[in-house]
Design an enzyme around this catalytic site. Structure first.
Site, PDB file in Angstrom:
ATOM      1  N   CYS A  51       0.816  -1.211   0.000  1.00 12.11           N
ATOM      2  CA  CYS A  51       0.000   0.000   0.000  1.00 12.11           C
ATOM      3  C   CYS A  51       0.859   1.276   0.000  1.00 12.11           C
ATOM      4  O   CYS A  51       1.347   1.667  -1.043  1.00 12.11           O
ATOM      5  CB  CYS A  51      -0.999  -0.035   1.156  1.00 12.11           C
ATOM      6  SG  CYS A  51      -2.431   1.011   0.832  1.00 12.11           S
ATOM      7  N   HIS A  83      -3.536  -5.220   0.179  1.00 10.60           N
ATOM      8  CA  HIS A  83      -2.931  -5.809   1.377  1.00 10.60           C
ATOM      9  C   HIS A  83      -3.119  -7.326   1.366  1.00 10.60           C
ATOM     10  O   HIS A  83      -4.154  -7.821   1.814  1.00 10.60           O
ATOM     11  CB  HIS A  83      -3.646  -5.288   2.629  1.00 10.60           C
ATOM     12  CG  HIS A  83      -3.520  -3.819   2.850  1.00 10.60           C
ATOM     13  ND1 HIS A  83      -2.720  -3.291   3.837  1.00 10.60           N
ATOM     14  CD2 HIS A  83      -4.100  -2.765   2.222  1.00 10.60           C
ATOM     15  CE1 HIS A  83      -2.818  -1.965   3.809  1.00 10.60           C
ATOM     16  NE2 HIS A  83      -3.643  -1.620   2.844  1.00 10.60           N
ATOM     17  N   GLU A 143      -1.807  -9.429   3.234  1.00 14.10           N
ATOM     18  CA  GLU A 143      -1.754 -10.004   4.598  1.00 14.10           C
ATOM     19  C   GLU A 143      -3.135 -10.326   5.173  1.00 14.10           C
ATOM     20  O   GLU A 143      -3.272 -11.223   5.995  1.00 14.10           O
ATOM     21  CB  GLU A 143      -0.993  -9.081   5.558  1.00 14.10           C
ATOM     22  CG  GLU A 143      -1.626  -7.737   5.882  1.00 14.10           C
ATOM     23  CD  GLU A 143      -1.324  -6.659   4.862  1.00 14.10           C
ATOM     24  OE1 GLU A 143      -0.760  -6.969   3.795  1.00 14.10           O
ATOM     25  OE2 GLU A 143      -1.645  -5.484   5.122  1.00 14.10           O
TER      26      GLU A 143
END
Ligand code: GLN
Length: 541
Positions: free
Chosen positions: A382, A508, A510
């Protein structure tokens, strides 16, 4: 009939309720039951989106674009679920809808009160999650500590649910700290007893008590907790320190917690095997190698600010048989003493996470520059993606003073600029580009190798993006945008093909990484760090 399990906490916050809640969910899943999890946050914010990660930890983004408490991330990871915004209930969101109804005149002239109107809204929200998800068991974790003023309406609502749903369909689990005295080594249960009393004062008698203690509690502590908590000894469990929190579910199950819960709720499930889960835990605990990653960020003092990123790196590590050691480095350090940037040569990989605002941004750009010029594996997420564009624009494309308008509104080269639809946004809450959006991947790129797919859906949380006016000059100079939005309006992934591993995404990864199923960009990064350390020519991904 759906079953409801409510988890409360005592003595202090951060006692590990989230992990206990996730573990209960896991024990139930292992027995073949479907579950969902709700987190109640008694703060007045409508959601976690406007909260500073440095104080409250990371904002977890759900697939449907909810900006939620980081506990939802733990539920998703432990239980391999995609939760929705509705799974995070706050005081702010409850009051907002009750006040909206009042303004609409829905209460027909009645006086609107905490009981029954606020409590009814809380129960309605919990039940509608149950209905929508259609699961066997709904777990609800009440944030904060019993006795907090702001938690009272929530406890009152869950108290009422026992009466309305019935004894066999509701279960109260109370998690509280049992400290050990330094001097005598004694386990002290008194604070826990007081917190149980506090819960009873509200009218809730716990069915199960989980003692959070650094060690397994002894028989005397169990006896006291059972006696003063008015529960059988078999209903007392202990969550003690273990090498990884992914071990907590088995440790509680070994004590009989899963079976006890099923008996109490009259649930008949299959025998748990823990096979897949154990395989992951084993690989996490027995790494063959170690790599060191420098996480250059702005909230480096609080690792919870990056909890999903930490976990994604760990999941990737487990798959590669490598222990990932993360050093959190405050980016500002490099701005204050530029010579310190050389310390990055000691790392196998450089990671620049999400971020907001100018503080530390030049330090992050310096770290990206170091990664690129020293060919150290780099992953940017990001803000890390946006700053990689700035670094490339300045140092390769010769665009002096290039920047993001978030950091320098007067930059001569706004390579990162506000998305057009963000220009007139006044309200900060829930107005970023949020949640799962589709990305089209270019074949023949590193991204394509990693994702092995032409289309993926990944989660977002940003206002700025790569300025289309600069796409050409960036690409002409060798930057490859290997992922874009399907309408071609925005760039989502960048890579430098001549580097060992230089990869960044606007999204993202994650948030979707799970134990045993690491996210591809994190996997690619960790594998490259390892391969480079082992002297392999190029990552075999
Ligand atoms: N501050 C940047 C933006 O709003 C990046 C956000 C982030 O890293 N999540 O676009």
């Amino acid at each position: 009939m759906v079953k409801y399990i409510f988890v409360t906490g005592g003595v202090l916050s951060s006692v590990g309720k989230g992990v206990v809640t996730s573990s209960i969910g896991k024990m139930l899943q292992e027995r073949g039951f479907s579950v969902t999890v709700i987190k109640i946050d008694p703060y007045v914010n409508v959601d976690a989106g406007t909260m500073n990660p440095y104080i409250h930890g990371e904002v977890f983004v759900t697939e449907d674009g909810g900006e939620t408490d980081l506990d939802l991330g733990w539920y998703e990871r432990f239980l391999d679920l995609n939760l929705n915004k509705e799974n995070n209930i706050t005081t702010g969101s409850i009051y907002q809808s009750v006040i909206d109804k009042e303004r609409r005149g829905d209460f027909l002239g009645r006086c609107v009160q905490i009981v029954p109107h606020i409590t009814d809204e809380i129960k309605y929200r919990i039940r509608s999650v149950a209905e929508k998800s259609g699961v066997d068991v709904v777990l609800t974790e009440c944030g904060g500590t019993v006795g907090d003023i702001e938690g009272l309406p929530f406890l009152e609502a869950i108290r009422q649910m026992r009466i309305e749903e019935g004894f066999d369909n509701t279960l109260y689990v109370h998690v509280a700290l049992v400290p050990i005295l330094d001097v005598t080594g004694e386990m002290k249960t008194k604070p826990l007893q007081h917190s149980v009393n506090e819960l009873r004062r509200i009218g809730i008698q716990p069915d199960i008590i989980v003692a959070r203690c650094s060690k397994m509690i002894d028989a005397e502590a169990v006896r006291k907790i059972a006696l003063f908590g008015t529960i059988p000894k078999e209903a007392v469990f202990c969550s003690y320190n273990v090498p990884t929190i992914y071990l907590v579910p088995q440790k509680l199950d070994e004590q009989g917690m899963g079976d006890y819960i099923c008996r109490r709720l009259k649930l008949r499930g299959k025998k748990p095997s823990w096979k897949t889960w154990n395989a992951f835990v084993e690989s996490l605990l027995n790494p063959k190698y170690e790599i060191k990653v420098a996480l250059v960020g702005k909230y480096a003092g609080l690792s919870d600010s990056y909890v999903s990123m930490n976990e994604a790196l760990r999941h990737a590590g487990a798959k590669c048989g490598v222990k990932v050691t993360i050093d959190y480095i405050e980016a500002e350090v490099f701005e204050e003493s530029p010579g310190d940037i050389e310390s990055l040569k000691n790392y196998d990989g450089i990671f620049v996470p999400y971020g907001f605002g100018p503080r530390g941004s030049e330090g992050k750009i310096m770290a990206i520059n170091y990664a690129r010029t020293h060919d150290i594996p780099f992953l940017g997420i990001c803000f890390g993606f946006q700053l990689a564009v700035v670094e490339f624009a300045r140092n390769i494309c010769g665009l002096k003073g290039a920047n993001s308008t978030e950091l320098d509104p007067d930059t001569p080269h706004p390579v990162i600029d506000l998305m057009p639809e963000q220009r007139n946004v006044k309200y900060k809450g829930a107005t970023m580009r949020l949640g799962g959006h589709e990305i089209v991947i270019k074949e023949g790129t590193l991204a394509y190798k990693l994702y092995n797919s032409r289309r993926i859906v990944e989660r977002h949380r940003h206002r700025w993006e790569v300025n289309p006016k600069y796409w050409k000059v960036l690409e002409d100079n060798g930057l490859v945008f290997s992922g874009s939005s399907p309408d071609g309006r925005r760039k989502e992934i960048l890579e430098l093909p001549d580097k060992y591993f230089f990869f960044a995404s606007q999204f993202h990864g994650e948030f979707k990484s799970r134990p045993g199923k690491p996210d591809p960009e994190y996997y690619g990064f960790v594998k490259s760090c390892l391969d480079r350390k082992l002297g392999k020519p190029r990552p075999e991904l």
